[in-house]
Design an enzyme around this catalytic site. Structure first.
Site, PDB file in Angstrom:
ATOM      1  CG  MET A  19      28.980  40.063  44.499  1.00  0.00           C
ATOM      2  SD  MET A  19      30.477  40.793  43.775  1.00  0.00           S
ATOM      3  CE  MET A  19      30.489  42.367  44.639  1.00  0.00           C
TER       4      MET A  19
ATOM      5  CG  HIS B 147      39.522  42.372  40.291  1.00  0.00           C
ATOM      6  ND1 HIS B 147      38.558  42.573  41.258  1.00  0.00           N
ATOM      7  CD2 HIS B 147      40.240  43.511  40.220  1.00  0.00           C
ATOM      8  CE1 HIS B 147      38.696  43.799  41.746  1.00  0.00           C
ATOM      9  NE2 HIS B 147      39.715  44.385  41.138  1.00  0.00           N
TER      10      HIS B 147
HETATM   11  C1  GRF Z   1      32.639  41.331  36.638  1.00  0.00           C
HETATM   12  O1  GRF Z   1      33.031  42.643  36.337  1.00  0.00           O
HETATM   13  C2  GRF Z   1      33.756  40.586  37.304  1.00  0.00           C
HETATM   14  O2  GRF Z   1      35.009  40.954  36.851  1.00  0.00           O
HETATM   15  C3  GRF Z   1      33.586  40.974  38.751  1.00  0.00           C
HETATM   16  O3  GRF Z   1      32.194  41.020  38.953  1.00  0.00           O
HETATM   17  C4  GRF Z   1      31.557  41.288  37.712  1.00  0.00           C
HETATM   18  C5  GRF Z   1      30.585  40.176  37.481  1.00  0.00           C
HETATM   19  O4  GRF Z   1      29.805  40.386  36.336  1.00  0.00           O
HETATM   20  N1  GRF Z   1      34.282  40.064  39.620  1.00  0.00           N
HETATM   21  P1  GRF Z   1      28.941  39.184  35.764  1.00  0.00           P
HETATM   22  O5  GRF Z   1      28.046  38.712  36.903  1.00  0.00           O
HETATM   23  O6  GRF Z   1      29.866  38.127  35.285  1.00  0.00           O
HETATM   24  O7  GRF Z   1      28.137  39.788  34.646  1.00  0.00           O
END
Ligand code: GRF
Length: 233
Positions: free
Chosen positions: A92, A111
Site C-alpha cells: 500500500m 489490481h
Molecule cells: C488485492 O485486491 C489486490 O488486487 C490489491 O490489494 C488487495 C490485496 O489483497 N492490490 P491481499 O493482501 O493479497 O489479500
C-alpha cells in the site's frame, strides 16, 4: 531451468502472496519466493510466509526520512536476496521513480479492476456504483504512475445484481488468485515480453467464449466469438 527468484512486497492480508506460495509449492512451477517484505509488522501475510519457511523482513516507511530512503532500503534487501522479479501484492505504498526504473520490467502489480478503469483505491465499490456489468483484475508491469503499465494478464468477472463492494471484491479475489500465478509463470517461462509498452505473450491461444452480462435472454450460453462468427455468415 532454474526457478525465477521472486521478492514479494505486502502490507496486509497476503492472500495473493498465499496464491503465489501455493503455486511455488508445485515443483514444476518455474518460480520460487526468496523474500517477503512488509511495511507493516502486523501484516497477516508475514505469518503466511513464515509458515511456508520463507524469509521475511519488515521495513517500515515510518523509519525513513523520505520515500527515496525507504525505497532504497527495499531495493537493497531485494538485491541482496537475489530477487529477479518483484511482485507487489497488496503493497500500500507508492514506489518512487528511481525504484521503478531500477526494477523496470522486473516489477509487477495486481489490481482489482480491468485497468485502465478504476485506478486507485476503493476500486470494487466504485465499480458497483458505476453500474459496470463486468469488472475483474489486472496484472501489469509497473510504471511510475499509479496502477499504470503494460498489461500481462486480465480476468473478467461479472458484476451481479445485488452485489455490494464486499461481494464483488470476494468474487474478483478468486480471479486474482489465478491471474497472479499465471502472470508470474508467463514471465518465468520467458513468454511475456514488453514490446512498445505492450506485453506480447508467446504461444498463448486467443480467448473464446467471452462473457455477455446480462446473458442472452434466450438462455443460450454462447460466447461473443460465436456471435461474431454467426454475424459474419
Ligand atoms: C488485492 O485486491 C489486490 O488486487 C490489491 O490489494 C488487495 C490485496 O489483497 N492490490 P491481499 O493482501 O493479497 O489479500
Amino acid at each position: 531451468m532454474a526457478a525465477l527468484r521472486l521478492g514479494v512486497l505486502i502490507s496486509g492480508r497476503g492472500s495473493n502472496l498465499q496464491a503465489l506460495i501455493d503455486a511455488c509449492a508445485d515443483e514444476a512451477y518455474p518460480a520460487e519466493i526468496v523474500l517477503v517484505i512488509s511495511n507493516k509488522a502486523d501484516a497477516q501475510g508475514l505469518k503466511r510466509a513464515q509458515a511456508a519457511g520463507i524469509a521475511t523482513l519488515t521495513i517500515s516507511h515510518r523509519d525513513y526520512a523520505d520515500r527515496d530512503a525507504f525505497d532504497a532500503e527495499i531495493s537493497a534487501a531485494l538485491g541482496e536476496a537475489g530477487a529477479q522479479l518483484v511482485c507487489l501484492a497488496g503493497f500500500m505504498r507508492l514506489l518512487g521513480e528511481a525504484f521503478v526504473e531500477r526494477w523496470r520490467d522486473r516489477l509487477i502489480n495486481i489490481h482489482p479492476s480491468l485497468l485502465p478503469a478504476f485506478k486507485g483505491l476503493n476500486t470494487q465499490a466504485r465499480a458497483v456504483d458505476a453500474g459496470v456489468r463486468i469488472s475483474g483484475c489486472t496484472v501489469h508491469f509497473v510504471r511510475p504512475a499509479m496502477d499504470d503499465g503494460p498489461i500481462i494478464v486480465q480476468a473478467a468477472v461479472p458484476v451481479l445484481a445485488g452485489d455490494d463492494e464486499g461481494a464483488l471484491a470476494a468474487r474478483i479475489l478468486v480471479a486474482e488468485h489465478k491471474a497472479y500465478p499465471l502472470a508470474v509463470r508467463l514471465i518465468a517461462e520467458g513468454r511475456a515480453r514488453v514490446v512498445n509498452e505492450r506485453v506480447v505473450i508467446d504461444g498463448a491461444a486467443d480467448v473464446e467464449g467471452l462473457m455477455l452480462n446480462p446473458p442472452d435472454p434466450s438462455g443460450k450460453r454462447h460466447g461473443l466469438f460465436e456471435l461474431f462468427e454467426r454475424a459474419k455468415s
